[in-house]
Design a protein around this motif. Structure first.
Motif, short mmCIF file in Angstrom:
data_model
loop_
_atom_site.label_atom_id
_atom_site.label_comp_id
_atom_site.label_asym_id
_atom_site.label_seq_id
_atom_site.Cartn_x
_atom_site.Cartn_y
_atom_site.Cartn_z
N UNK A 145 13.30 0.26 -2.10
CA UNK A 145 14.70 -0.89 -1.93
C UNK A 145 14.26 -2.35 -2.24
N UNK A 146 15.06 -2.82 -3.04
CA UNK A 146 14.65 -4.06 -3.65
C UNK A 146 15.53 -5.25 -3.13
N UNK A 147 16.82 -4.77 -2.55
CA UNK A 147 18.09 -5.73 -2.23
C UNK A 147 18.27 -6.02 -0.81
N UNK A 148 17.20 -5.61 0.20
CA UNK A 148 17.72 -5.63 1.57
C UNK A 148 16.63 -6.67 2.21
N UNK A 149 16.85 -7.30 3.14
CA UNK A 149 15.62 -7.94 3.85
C UNK A 149 15.75 -7.46 5.21
N UNK A 150 14.87 -6.70 5.75
CA UNK A 150 14.82 -6.32 7.26
C UNK A 150 13.58 -5.41 7.19
N UNK A 151 13.09 -5.21 8.47
CA UNK A 151 12.01 -4.28 8.72
C UNK A 151 11.97 -2.98 8.24
N UNK A 152 11.01 -2.22 7.96
CA UNK A 152 10.71 -0.85 7.51
C UNK A 152 11.75 -0.48 5.99
N UNK A 153 11.68 -1.63 5.11
CA UNK A 153 11.92 -1.21 3.81
C UNK A 153 10.88 -1.90 2.84
N UNK A 154 10.67 -1.35 1.72
CA UNK A 154 9.83 -1.90 0.75
C UNK A 154 10.27 -1.40 -0.69
N UNK A 155 9.84 -2.20 -1.49
CA UNK A 155 10.28 -1.66 -2.89
C UNK A 155 9.73 -0.38 -3.44
N UNK A 156 8.05 -0.28 -2.92
CA UNK A 156 7.38 0.97 -3.09
C UNK A 156 6.41 0.93 -2.27
N UNK A 157 5.71 2.00 -1.98
CA UNK A 157 4.40 2.29 -1.35
C UNK A 157 3.21 1.88 -2.15
#
Ligand code: CLF
Length: 292
Positions: free
Chosen positions: A46-58
């Motif tokens: 996920x590139x377009x949200x800003x909150x915990x538990x998300x990343x563009x990639x691992x």
């Protein structure tokens, strides 16, 4: 482990004074979680949200260390390397080896982990040996009845526990973990997610208890309504202000948290895109000249 003084002077999340001067780099190496919070939805692309538990990639272990090498080299203000998900830092096998390698190669950096606390007491010696200097535990309840409303399940030693049983174990492990970390010399921050109608009445009690156990600072964050808790109301600024004021009777309150991503990078509130920075560094392009 770096001294508490260095930590409290230079860690942008522990120190009001440091957050405009120093930034953090999160390494998304921890995809798995041993607890399901009803407000948490993990995303790995996920590139377009800003909150915990998300990343563009691992990131793999090698990529994580490479990211530290490249970004710390081109930025003078990164003081902290954090492992903050998208899952639980301690539950994931990659976390401690990555921290160990970074602490050996960059002893001046503060290594920070964020955890739900379930495995903290069990792994405290290994955490210390890995060179980690600061710990954040998310604690959302005092009573098992409230915790059972917040967590769908808790996985511990190969068993999935639900309802009061899982909630009671998680709470016991969180407070045991806090105590073990404080006894080991850690400055501990406690994050608490403010969920109106779920745990708001217990938050001052959490503050009172974690202060008595030796926590350094508390960070009360408004719930982001999603997942099983998508029906919840996000608390307003006034409610947050009032609950922080009530809890400040017991311990220092953090008020500059931006609820950041698992791959956050830069000063708090002035994030850069670590993925893009790495790409541009590989091409020899100056990120600041292009993006600012
Ligand atoms: Fe990262 Fe968390 Fe360490 Fe900070 S974040 S692991 S303590 S270095 Fe900071 Fe981000 Fe708020 Fe966390 S602004 S979500 S409190």
């Amino acid at each position: 482990m770096l001294s508490k003084r260095i930590l409290l002077d230079n860690h942008p999340c522990f120190s009001e004074g440091a957050h405009g001067r120093f930034g953090r780099l999160h390494l998304p190496v921890a995809p798995l979680c041993n607890v399901q919070c009803r407000y948490c939805v993990k995303k790995f692309d996920c590139a377009n949200e800003s909150r915990p538990a998300i990343t563009s990639r691992l990131l793999s272990r090698e990529e994580a260390v490479g990211r530290v090498e490249t970004l710390v080299d081109r930025s003078t203000n990164l003081s902290v390397i954090g492992i903050a998900g998208p899952g639980d830092s301690i539950f994931n096998e990659a976390t401690l080896p990555v921290c160990k390698e970074i602490s050996a190669r960059f002893p001046e950096l503060i290594l920070c982990i964020s955890t739900n606390g379930l495995l903290l007491a069990d792994r405290i010696e290994a955490i210390k040996e890995a060179g980690i200097s600061s710990i954040t535990i998310t604690i959302n309840a005092i009573t098992a009845a409230t915790a059972a409303r917040i967590y769908s399940w808790v996985d511990y030693e190969g068993e999935r526990l639900r309802g009061i049983e899982g909630a009671a174990l998680l709470l016991q492990k969180q407070y045991d973990g806090l105590r073990a970390a404080v006894e080991s010399g850690y400055a501990v921050k406690v994050n608490t997610v403010f969920m109106p109608g779920i745990n708001d009445k217990e938050i001052p009690l959490i503050a009172h208890r974690v202060a008595a156990e030796g926590a350094e600072i508390m960070n009360i964050m408004p719930v982001i309504p999603q997942g099983e808790f998508s029906w919840l109301r996000r608390p307003g600024h006034r409610e947050i202000f009032e609950i922080r004021a009530a809890c400040s009777l017991y311990l220092t309150q953090m008020s500059h948290c931006v609820q950041c991503r698992s791959d956050a990078c830069g000063l708090i509130g002035e994030d850069t895109d670590a993925e893009l920075e790495m790409l541009m560094a590989g091409l020899g392009v100056d990120y600041d000249a292009v993006v600012s």
